[in-house]
Design an enzyme around this catalytic site. Structure first.
Site: not given
Ligand code: BG6
Length: 488
Positions: A329, A239, A147, A43
């Protein structure tokens, strides 16, 4: 054939941080055969030049040393901006006219990339259908979807239905950036281009598997999103289950989108359903201290920022071998590791040795950082009777190939442009993944089992998680990263 790459959500973070730097690097490497035009759609009222200039600045930052002004200028000639609202059907008609204008009658592959907030996926798909933009006639039309793909099984099924009214499955590319990581693709190679691992890659030799995705970062400014998602939706549904599938799958009949995905889905189909009782015993959760103060997080939030789940894969290869998945985290370091722990020798011949044998017979795939593979085994300490010590063989991508590994998005965007969906999730795959995590999410919401335990930043999750493993006669592999570089 030339291609046009249309980004919905062009003014967003993902576009400037990942998509444009990845396309720019592909341009630098001359991988964009046939030529590429990129059209930003959102937008904000940018002119083409305003958008190009803004992206030049952000790409400088994210592409780092690879940025060269002359090369950028050449790339940026093919960047265009078209303002529009995803919720206005008329804006898709004007987008369609604009694409015809810049493509000047050439047949071009078109990639529609949804880099928007997930609530816009459905209107975008519907309007792409109604405007005729999704119609494959002289050239391919593909859609790439970021995602999260749904927030549970029901919403994922609904989204798949909406998409399938407009696009056939062969046109749909559901992205999981973990599949774009070189080390994840190397897992296919490790397993299926070597014969030495296959005979021992099963219940006869493997005691258990650990898949850890630990993050050092906290939720930062993403509290609003994270507090609705939590670790299971954010990391496990996508993942961690992707890593599980590639670790556990059978060899596909050939390396191609459908044979690979057929085998991956079979793994998820074989995962034993987790009953509410099993959730109490086979899952573990925590929340880091300080999470409740993060921006966008409810003051009494019960969302888990750390989770561990024990999965059983009920098939001939893996019956009786637990797969421990864990992610969190604000943990002690950033590491993604797959640990294949082999069984102990049947007899302890060297029983007088002061060393435990538990620390060997292990293959560690270090997905990131310090990408590589390490094999742990016992050796005899010279000149010390029969004293043993765990030693290792290391393979490190950087010392072997002397170059930086490409960003996951480079590979995935190129595959989408070239029509190879092997590293993208299929409809049944995302639904099967939700079928596994949904019951855990539901039980976590409804009961206090397992309890939500606190942990301090820099820990490997709640301290009790080590006891949870000990009670099962096992130990977490808390090492990071396993492959040390001189600078570490
Ligand atoms: C994302 C998540 O899909 O993957 C994040 O939403 C996460 O919360 C991230 O930090 C991690 O990706 P990578 O490539 O840094 O391991």
């Amino acid at each position: 054939m030339p291609a046009t790459f249309i980004i919905f959500g062009a003014s967003g973070d993902l576009t400037s941080r990942k998509l444009i730097p990845a396309l720019y690097k592909l341009h630098c490497k001359k991988r964009l055969k046939g030529g590429l035009r990129v059209v930003g759609f959102s937008r904000s009222p940018y002119s083409h030049d305003e958008w190009r200039n803004e992206l030049a600045e952000t790409t400088k930052k994210f592409a780092g040393e690879d940025f060269s002004q002359p090369v950028w200028n050449d790339f940026a000639k093919n960047l265009f901006y078209h303002a529009g609202d995803i919720e206005h059907p008329a804006d898709f008609d004007s987008l369609s006219d604009f694409l015809l204008e810049i493509e000047a009658g050439e047949a071009c592959t078109r990639i529609f990339y949804l880099a928007t907030a997930p609530r816009f996926y459905e209107p975008a798909v519907v309007h792409l259908g109604d405007s005729g933009l999704a119609h494959e006639a002289a050239a391919p039309r593909r859609i790439v979807i970021e995602k999260p793909f749904g927030s549970d099984l029901k919403s994922a099924e609904h989204l798949n239905e909406v998409i399938h009214l407009v696009f056939s499955e062969h046109q749909v590319y559901r992205i999981d950036h973990y599949l774009g990581k070189e080390t994840v693709q190397n897992l296919f190679v490790l397993r299926f281009a070597n014969t030495i691992f296959e005979p021992i890659w099963n219940r006869n030799y493997v005691d258990h598997v650990q898949i850890t995705v630990a993050e050092e970062v906290d939720v930062g400014k993403r509290g609003g999103y994270y507090d609705r998602a939590g670790v299971l939706r954010d990391m496990f549904q996508n993942h961690l289950l992707q890593l599980t599938m590639i670790t556990a799958m059978e060899a596909p009949v050939r390396y191609g989108a459908d044979p690979v995905r057929n085998e991956k889905v079979k793994v998820l189909d074989a995962v034993r359903s987790i009953t509410p009782e099993a959730v109490a015993s086979d899952t573990f959760r925590g929340q880091y201290r300080g999470y409740l103060k993060a921006e966008g997080v409810a003051p009494n939030s019960r969302i888990a920022t750390f989770g561990a789940v024990k999965l059983w894969i009920d098939n001939w290869r893996w019956q009786g071998v637990p797969f421990y998945l864990r992610s969190g985290k604000n943990m002690s370091c950033r590491t993604t590791q797959i640990v294949i722990q082999f069984r102990e020798p049947p007899q302890k011949l060297f029983r007088d040795s002061p060393r435990s044998l538990d620390q060997s017979n292990r293959l560690v795939v270090q997905v990131q950082p310090n990408e590589g593979i390490q094999l742990h085994f016992q050796t005899k300490v010279p000149d010390a009777g029969m004293d043993l010590r765990q030693t290792d063989l290391d393979f490190d991508f950087h010392s072997e190939y002397h170059r930086a590994l490409p960003e996951a998005y480079e590979r995935l965007l190129l595959d989408a442009l070239e029509g190879d969906a092997s590293l993208f999730a299929r409809a049944d795959e995302v639904e099967a993944a939700w079928r596994i995590v949904d019951p855990i999410i539901k039980t976590w919401q409804e009961t206090d089992a397992p309890p939500l335990l606190p942990y301090d930043a820099g820990d490997w999750g709640p301290l009790e998680s080590a006891q949870w493993m000990e009670a099962q006669g096992r130990e977490w592999f808390d090492n990071c990263p396993v492959l040390k570089r001189p600078a570490d």
